[in-house]
Motif scaffolding. Structure first.
Motif, PDB file in Angstrom:
ATOM      1  N   ILE A 101       1.084  -1.220   0.020  1.00 13.69           N
ATOM      2  CA  ILE A 101      -0.396   0.055   0.037  1.00 13.69           C
ATOM      3  C   ILE A 101       0.154   1.211  -0.163  1.00 13.69           C
ATOM      4  O   ILE A 101       1.084   2.316  -0.867  1.00 13.69           O
ATOM      5  CB  ILE A 101      -0.982  -0.294   1.225  1.00 13.69           C
ATOM      6  N   ARG A 102       2.017   1.242   0.388  1.00 10.48           N
ATOM      7  CA  ARG A 102       2.882   2.604   0.427  1.00 10.48           C
ATOM      8  C   ARG A 102       3.146   2.622  -0.339  1.00 10.48           C
ATOM      9  O   ARG A 102       3.764   4.122  -0.783  1.00 10.48           O
ATOM     10  CB  ARG A 102       4.373   2.068   1.465  1.00 10.48           C
ATOM     11  N   LEU A 103       3.783   1.582  -1.216  1.00 11.29           N
ATOM     12  CA  LEU A 103       4.687   1.359  -2.251  1.00 11.29           C
ATOM     13  C   LEU A 103       3.239   2.119  -3.336  1.00 11.29           C
ATOM     14  O   LEU A 103       4.464   3.323  -4.204  1.00 11.29           O
ATOM     15  CB  LEU A 103       4.742   0.300  -2.728  1.00 11.29           C
ATOM     16  N   ARG A 104       2.245   2.121  -3.369  1.00  8.65           N
ATOM     17  CA  ARG A 104       1.372   2.660  -4.284  1.00  8.65           C
ATOM     18  C   ARG A 104       1.125   3.925  -3.712  1.00  8.65           C
ATOM     19  O   ARG A 104       1.303   4.485  -4.527  1.00  8.65           O
ATOM     20  CB  ARG A 104      -0.040   1.686  -3.827  1.00  8.65           C
ATOM     21  N   LEU A 105       0.875   4.384  -2.639  1.00 10.53           N
ATOM     22  CA  LEU A 105       0.507   5.757  -2.713  1.00 10.53           C
ATOM     23  C   LEU A 105       2.120   6.443  -3.011  1.00 10.53           C
ATOM     24  O   LEU A 105       2.112   7.597  -3.824  1.00 10.53           O
ATOM     25  CB  LEU A 105       1.038   6.376  -0.708  1.00 10.53           C
ATOM     26  N   ALA A 106       3.149   6.054  -2.330  1.00  8.52           N
ATOM     27  CA  ALA A 106       4.493   6.632  -3.280  1.00  8.52           C
ATOM     28  C   ALA A 106       4.038   6.975  -4.941  1.00  8.52           C
ATOM     29  O   ALA A 106       4.823   8.448  -4.892  1.00  8.52           O
ATOM     30  CB  ALA A 106       5.462   6.175  -2.800  1.00  8.52           C
ATOM     31  N   ALA A 107       4.247   5.679  -5.107  1.00  6.24           N
ATOM     32  CA  ALA A 107       3.965   5.940  -6.637  1.00  6.24           C
ATOM     33  C   ALA A 107       2.845   6.741  -7.194  1.00  6.24           C
ATOM     34  O   ALA A 107       2.757   7.288  -7.742  1.00  6.24           O
ATOM     35  CB  ALA A 107       3.553   4.377  -7.394  1.00  6.24           C
ATOM     36  N   SER A 108       1.384   7.112  -5.736  1.00  2.00           N
ATOM     37  CA  SER A 108       0.578   7.930  -6.589  1.00  2.00           C
ATOM     38  C   SER A 108       1.312   9.370  -6.273  1.00  2.00           C
ATOM     39  O   SER A 108       0.902  10.601  -7.084  1.00  2.00           O
ATOM     40  CB  SER A 108      -0.582   7.714  -6.202  1.00  2.00           C
ATOM     41  N   ARG A 109       1.775   9.570  -5.800  1.00  2.00           N
ATOM     42  CA  ARG A 109       2.223  10.732  -5.098  1.00  2.00           C
ATOM     43  C   ARG A 109       3.664  11.013  -6.433  1.00  2.00           C
ATOM     44  O   ARG A 109       3.233  12.625  -6.420  1.00  2.00           O
ATOM     45  CB  ARG A 109       2.627  11.444  -3.509  1.00  2.00           C
ATOM     46  N   LEU A 110       3.984  10.409  -6.484  1.00  2.00           N
ATOM     47  CA  LEU A 110       5.279  10.765  -7.334  1.00  2.00           C
ATOM     48  C   LEU A 110       4.801  11.580  -8.581  1.00  2.00           C
ATOM     49  O   LEU A 110       4.883  12.070  -9.509  1.00  2.00           O
ATOM     50  CB  LEU A 110       6.249   9.311  -7.797  1.00  2.00           C
ATOM     51  N   GLU A 111       3.578  10.898  -9.334  1.00  2.00           N
ATOM     52  CA  GLU A 111       2.986  10.369 -10.531  1.00  2.00           C
ATOM     53  C   GLU A 111       2.546  12.285 -10.318  1.00  2.00           C
ATOM     54  O   GLU A 111       2.240  13.109 -11.762  1.00  2.00           O
ATOM     55  CB  GLU A 111       1.864  10.343 -10.707  1.00  2.00           C
ATOM     56  N   SER A 112       1.420  12.561  -9.082  1.00  2.00           N
ATOM     57  CA  SER A 112       1.414  13.963  -9.445  1.00  2.00           C
ATOM     58  C   SER A 112       2.051  14.998  -9.061  1.00  2.00           C
ATOM     59  O   SER A 112       2.185  16.057  -9.845  1.00  2.00           O
ATOM     60  CB  SER A 112       0.381  13.848  -7.652  1.00  2.00           C
ATOM     61  N   VAL A 113       2.723  14.346  -8.369  1.00  4.65           N
ATOM     62  CA  VAL A 113       4.330  15.299  -8.257  1.00  4.65           C
ATOM     63  C   VAL A 113       4.789  15.596 -10.041  1.00  4.65           C
ATOM     64  O   VAL A 113       4.913  17.029 -10.561  1.00  4.65           O
ATOM     65  CB  VAL A 113       5.404  15.255  -7.447  1.00  4.65           C
ATOM     66  N   GLU A 114       5.423  15.083 -10.733  1.00  4.26           N
ATOM     67  CA  GLU A 114       5.483  15.568 -11.924  1.00  4.26           C
ATOM     68  C   GLU A 114       4.479  15.452 -12.111  1.00  4.26           C
ATOM     69  O   GLU A 114       4.742  17.062 -13.114  1.00  4.26           O
ATOM     70  CB  GLU A 114       5.531  13.688 -12.962  1.00  4.26           C
ATOM     71  N   ALA A 115       3.194  15.561 -12.618  1.00  3.45           N
ATOM     72  CA  ALA A 115       2.126  16.835 -13.134  1.00  3.45           C
ATOM     73  C   ALA A 115       2.240  18.096 -12.994  1.00  3.45           C
ATOM     74  O   ALA A 115       2.345  18.746 -13.929  1.00  3.45           O
ATOM     75  CB  ALA A 115       1.159  15.946 -12.836  1.00  3.45           C
ATOM     76  N   LEU A 116       2.126  17.971 -11.393  1.00  8.14           N
ATOM     77  CA  LEU A 116       2.590  19.441 -11.332  1.00  8.14           C
ATOM     78  C   LEU A 116       3.719  20.412 -11.761  1.00  8.14           C
ATOM     79  O   LEU A 116       3.639  21.407 -12.146  1.00  8.14           O
ATOM     80  CB  LEU A 116       2.691  19.852  -9.456  1.00  8.14           C
ATOM     81  N   SER A 117       5.179  19.667 -11.790  1.00 11.05           N
ATOM     82  CA  SER A 117       6.047  19.614 -12.364  1.00 11.05           C
ATOM     83  C   SER A 117       6.050  20.581 -13.708  1.00 11.05           C
ATOM     84  O   SER A 117       6.318  21.147 -14.404  1.00 11.05           O
ATOM     85  CB  SER A 117       6.843  18.952 -12.308  1.00 11.05           C
ATOM     86  N   GLN A 118       5.306  19.385 -14.381  1.00 12.49           N
ATOM     87  CA  GLN A 118       4.768  19.494 -15.964  1.00 12.49           C
ATOM     88  C   GLN A 118       4.172  20.670 -16.310  1.00 12.49           C
ATOM     89  O   GLN A 118       4.504  21.409 -17.526  1.00 12.49           O
ATOM     90  CB  GLN A 118       4.408  18.444 -16.547  1.00 12.49           C
ATOM     91  N   LYS A 119       3.031  20.659 -15.611  1.00 14.39           N
ATOM     92  CA  LYS A 119       2.524  22.045 -15.344  1.00 14.39           C
ATOM     93  C   LYS A 119       3.295  23.017 -15.575  1.00 14.39           C
ATOM     94  O   LYS A 119       3.009  23.915 -16.082  1.00 14.39           O
ATOM     95  CB  LYS A 119       1.113  21.739 -14.161  1.00 14.39           C
ATOM     96  N   ILE A 120       3.856  23.432 -14.089  1.00 15.73           N
ATOM     97  CA  ILE A 120       4.489  24.495 -14.160  1.00 15.73           C
ATOM     98  C   ILE A 120       6.023  25.059 -15.191  1.00 15.73           C
ATOM     99  O   ILE A 120       5.185  25.904 -15.816  1.00 15.73           O
ATOM    100  CB  ILE A 120       5.389  24.102 -12.589  1.00 15.73           C
ATOM    101  N   VAL A 121       5.952  24.123 -15.631  1.00 16.69           N
ATOM    102  CA  VAL A 121       6.804  23.941 -16.212  1.00 16.69           C
ATOM    103  C   VAL A 121       6.105  24.625 -18.160  1.00 16.69           C
ATOM    104  O   VAL A 121       6.607  25.613 -18.913  1.00 16.69           O
ATOM    105  CB  VAL A 121       8.106  22.770 -17.065  1.00 16.69           C
ATOM    106  N   ASP A 122       4.945  23.744 -18.085  1.00 20.65           N
ATOM    107  CA  ASP A 122       4.391  24.335 -19.435  1.00 20.65           C
ATOM    108  C   ASP A 122       4.284  25.866 -19.010  1.00 20.65           C
ATOM    109  O   ASP A 122       4.351  26.435 -20.297  1.00 20.65           O
ATOM    110  CB  ASP A 122       3.151  23.629 -19.836  1.00 20.65           C
ATOM    111  N   GLU A 123       3.718  26.354 -18.048  1.00 22.18           N
ATOM    112  CA  GLU A 123       3.269  27.405 -17.691  1.00 22.18           C
ATOM    113  C   GLU A 123       4.194  28.387 -17.334  1.00 22.18           C
ATOM    114  O   GLU A 123       4.689  29.989 -18.877  1.00 22.18           O
ATOM    115  CB  GLU A 123       3.005  27.881 -16.815  1.00 22.18           C
TER     116      GLU A 123
END
Length: 520
Positions: free
Chosen positions: A24-46
């Protein structure tokens, strides 16, 4: 056996729970990592979009600036082309003008050459005729000398002597007639002459100064006056409006300025600062303000004292201040306040002698130079400035006109105007009133005596009363009463033509007959 099996089950359950928790922790970490990457990608795009927007705006601004610079350059080029066109037109016009002038000069030169040839011919004709006339004149002279029994030079000398004697006799009679008519002139002319002849008022005078000198206790005080990086001397000059000159003169500071009131304020302020010992910008401003108040009070007091001494009343307070300011004003080394008092007294004396109002005369005499109190601030002659000030502060029209007319800036039209002129001239021309070099003074006396002794029949001549009168003693045997009148007239005219002097010079010619005998 049941107990170990139960323990094994528990252990398996625990291991299974731990494994599930880890998964469960691994899956939670993976989901958080995906959200961070998405946010980073959004900031870079902006950021990329903002960078592109800024880039477009910068390009637009650069294009606007380039366009504006292009417009300015085209406008400037257009103006330059217009100026060049105008200069070309002007040069064309000047070239045409020069061509016309050149053609005109050529035509004039031809005319002058033609006239020159005509003049040469006329000169030759005139020379020939002159020779003929000289021959005729020589023949006529010889004929006249033979008939008259004397030479031409003898006849000329006798004729000149007769004409000179007759002319002197007629001139003496004319002078006597003119003097008689002058004595019978109008009362107004007599008053003017009497006014000019009144006795001059003698008083002290003050030497004119454009600089003041302040003594220092020691040369170290110069450094304190200058201050660190010159701040003290700059503060003094800024507060007083004058210049301080600190040079190699031992234990002295020179204060230079054309405004006498400011110079006096600076002198007193510097003396007080030196005696106090505290010299810094704040203290300098404080002392200057106090001294300005004291000087204003002394100016008002001097004006009030002057009006009291003269005996005139009802003068506007502002005019009283102007009179007081004359205390610190000098003209030709003569203190203007003392000069104004002298003129007031002279006007009063002359007015009393002539039967006029002495108070009005004193008032005009006291106020005649008030324009000098502000002539360094207002453009124009000081007489006109003083008249304008007197008019502004309620003085009567005849007083105002006397002030304006005392230097002929306007024409005098009353006896009061002439009295003020005469008193002003007498106060300035009396011996010692104004600075005059000894050499020029002695030279003027010598010139007076030289002009007098150049006439025939003069035994001696003396310049007296500081050059205000010239007395000439004649030789009785070689002169007559008629010649005395002629000599006085000739000497006076000669003095007017050759010398420069204030006021007037009286020429007195003395011729006396002495009869001497001895009782034995």
């Amino acid at each position: 056996m049941s107990t170990p099996i139960a323990l094994v089950g528990i252990l398996l359950a625990l291991l299974l729970g731990v494994a599930l928790g880890y998964i469960i922790r691994l899956r939670l970490a993976a989901s958080r990592l995906e959200s961070v990457e998405a946010l980073s990608q959004k900031i870079v795009d902006e950021a990329r979009r903002e960078a592109e927007t800024l880039k477009k705006e910068a390009l637009l601004q650069a294009k606007d600036q380039l366009y504006q610079m292009k417009l300015d350059l085209e406008s400037e080029s257009k103006e330059r082309r217009s100026e060049l066109t105008q200069w070309e037109k002007r040069l064309d016009k000047k070239e045409e003008t020069l061509d016309r002038k050149a053609s005109t000069l050529d035509s004039r030169e031809n005319e002058y050459l033609k006239r020159d040839s005509e003049l040469v011919k006329m000169r030759e004709d005139t020379a020939e005729r002159l020779k003929e006339y000289e021959g005729l004149v020589t023949e006529q002279k010889a004929t006249l000398e033979r008939l008259a029994g004397m030479t031409q030079d003898q006849a000329k000398a006798e004729l000149i002597a007769n004409i000179e004697s007759q002319a002197r006799h007629d001139s003496a009679k004319t002078l006597m007639r003119i003097e008689a008519e002058t004595k019978e002139a109008s009362q107004k002319k007599a008053q003017e002459i009497l006014g000019l002849a009144c006795k001059r008022y003698a008083g002290d005078y003050a030497v004119e100064k454009t600089v003041s000198v302040v003594a220092l206790p020691n040369d170290e005080m110069k450094g304190r006056i200058i201050g660190r990086e010159g701040r003290n001397i700059r503060a003094i000059e800024a507060a007083t409006g004058i210049d301080l000159i600190i040079d190699d003169t031992p234990e002295a500071v020179i204060i230079s300025g054309f405004n006498p009131l400011r110079r006096e304020v600076a002198r007193r302020s510097l003396e007080r600062l030196i005696s106090d010992g505290r010299i810094h910008p704040a203290r300098i401003e404080e002392v200057v303000k106090k001294i300005e108040t004291e000087v204003d009070a002394s100016v008002k007091e001097a004006g009030e004292q002057a009006t009291f001494d003269v005996g005139v009343h009802g003068i506007h307070p502002e005019i009283i201040k102007l009179i007081g300011r004359l205390k610190y004003r000098s003209s030709y080394a003569q203190n203007v306040l003392i000069h104004s008092l002298e003129v007031a007294f002279l006007c009063g004396i002359m007015a009393s002698e002539l039967g006029l109002n002495p108070q009005q005369a004193k008032r005009a005499g006291l106020l005649h130079d008030i324009g000098k109190a502000v002539d360094h601030e207002i453009e124009g002659p000081h007489a006109v400035i003083g008249a304008d000030l007197a008019k502004r502060y309620g003085e009567k029209p005849h007083i105002v006109h006397a002030l304006a007319a005392h230097h002929e800036d306007v024409a005098p039209d009353s006896v009061l105007d002439v009295l003020v002129q005469a008193a002003d001239a007498l106060s300035g021309a009396r011996p010692g009133a104004r600075r005059e070099m000894l050499e020029s003074y002695v030279r003027r006396l010598e010139d007076l005596e030289r002009i007098a002794t150049a006439h025939k029949g003069v035994a001696s001549a003396y310049a007296i009363q500081a050059g205000r009168e010239l007395r000439i003693v004649l030789e009785t045997e070689r002169t007559s009463d008629d010649m005395a009148l002629m000599i006085s007239h000739d000497v006076a005219r000669k003095i007017e033509e050759e010398l420069t002097y204030p006021g007037q010079i009286k020429v007195t010619v003395i011729r006396e007959t002495r009869a001497v005998d001895y009782a034995k």
